[in-house]
Design a protein around this motif. Structure first.
Motif, short mmCIF file in Angstrom:
data_model
loop_
_atom_site.label_atom_id
_atom_site.label_comp_id
_atom_site.label_asym_id
_atom_site.label_seq_id
_atom_site.Cartn_x
_atom_site.Cartn_y
_atom_site.Cartn_z
N TYR A 154 0.84 -1.21 0.00
CA TYR A 154 0.00 0.00 0.00
C TYR A 154 0.87 1.26 0.00
O TYR A 154 0.60 2.22 -0.73
CB TYR A 154 -0.92 -0.03 1.21
N LEU A 155 1.94 1.25 0.80
CA LEU A 155 2.84 2.40 0.84
C LEU A 155 3.58 2.56 -0.49
O LEU A 155 3.78 3.69 -0.96
CB LEU A 155 3.84 2.23 1.99
N ASN A 156 3.99 1.46 -1.08
CA ASN A 156 4.67 1.53 -2.38
C ASN A 156 3.74 2.08 -3.46
O ASN A 156 4.17 2.83 -4.36
CB ASN A 156 5.18 0.14 -2.78
N LEU A 157 2.47 1.71 -3.38
CA LEU A 157 1.50 2.23 -4.34
C LEU A 157 1.33 3.75 -4.18
O LEU A 157 1.18 4.47 -5.17
CB LEU A 157 0.15 1.53 -4.16
N GLN A 158 1.36 4.21 -2.95
CA GLN A 158 1.26 5.66 -2.71
C GLN A 158 2.45 6.39 -3.32
O GLN A 158 2.30 7.46 -3.92
CB GLN A 158 1.18 5.93 -1.21
N ASP A 159 3.63 5.81 -3.17
CA ASP A 159 4.82 6.41 -3.78
C ASP A 159 4.70 6.44 -5.30
O ASP A 159 5.07 7.42 -5.96
CB ASP A 159 6.07 5.63 -3.38
N SER A 160 4.16 5.36 -5.87
CA SER A 160 3.98 5.29 -7.32
C SER A 160 2.96 6.30 -7.80
O SER A 160 3.12 6.92 -8.86
CB SER A 160 3.54 3.87 -7.74
N PHE A 161 1.90 6.49 -6.99
CA PHE A 161 0.90 7.49 -7.37
C PHE A 161 1.54 8.87 -7.40
O PHE A 161 1.33 9.64 -8.35
CB PHE A 161 -0.28 7.50 -6.40
N GLN A 162 2.28 9.21 -6.36
CA GLN A 162 2.92 10.51 -6.29
C GLN A 162 3.81 10.75 -7.51
O GLN A 162 3.77 11.82 -8.14
CB GLN A 162 3.75 10.64 -5.02
#
Length: 200
Positions: A154-162
């Motif tokens: 979930y945290l990695n996905l947030q980084d990818s979104f950013q």
């Protein structure tokens, strides 16, 4: 109308650090403008919380109990809007969806289906894993291991979104929000399984 004045900005946090905001409150339907912060993925959550409490205090309906019915109604509406804006901006998934909506991107996940095969397999594996926990000889250990794995993804996905949002790859950012929604729901399911284990 006196209620619709600009709200004085808050310059510093209790610890002396600066808030992101460098402007006054603007009453609009843009949640970032309500909190007078930049329209961006990165949000100072500590500053957001302080700003939220200040706005709640300023527009609490009890403060307007002796005012006109119009002002009372406006205070209730402002409190509701402030609450909605706060809940949206503090939540990574909701913030991501909102940023895309501001760019006229439809984030309705019912109509957006990812074709990422690896992600679809992850969904199946995590769902099956949660179902198997109750039959596992070490259910708590297995659940905690799954929680850490889900949180990391979930945290990695947030980084990818950013990353994709900042470079303007909104289509890719939309695909990522679909995955974020799944893992956000999965974390809720983990909490539900934990509650069931506690009751056993």
């Amino acid at each position: 109308m006196w209620l619709w004045r600009e709200f004085p900005r808050i310059d510093e946090l209790p610890n002396g650090s600066q808030l992101q905001s460098d402007g006054k409150l603007k009453f609009s339907d843009n949640f970032f403008e309500i909190f007078a912060i930049p329209q961006a993925w990165v949000v100072d959550l500590n500053g957001l919380n302080i700003r939220y409490r200040a706005l709640q205090q300023e527009f609490h309906p009890d403060k307007y109990s002796t005012k006109s019915q119009i002002d009372q109604r406006l205070a209730v509406q402002m409190t509701s809007l402030i609450n909605q804006a706060f809940e949206t901006l503090k939540c990574p998934l909701k913030r991501a969806q909102y940023l895309l909506e501001l760019s006229n991107i439809d984030t309705d996940q019912e109509t957006h289906i990812t074709t990422d095969g690896k992600f679809l397999m992850q969904q199946i594996e995590f769902r099956e894993g949660l179902q198997d926990i109750f039959n596992h000889k070490e259910p708590w250990e297995m659940l905690e291991r799954m929680r850490r794995e889900i949180e990391d993804i979930y945290l990695n996905l947030q980084d990818s979104f950013q990353e994709n949002y900042q470079k303007g790859s909104l289509g890719d950012a939309l695909n990522i929000t679909a995955k974020m929604q799944f893992f956000s729901k999965l974390l809720i399911e983990v909490e539900n399984v934990e509650a069931e284990l506690e009751d056993m």
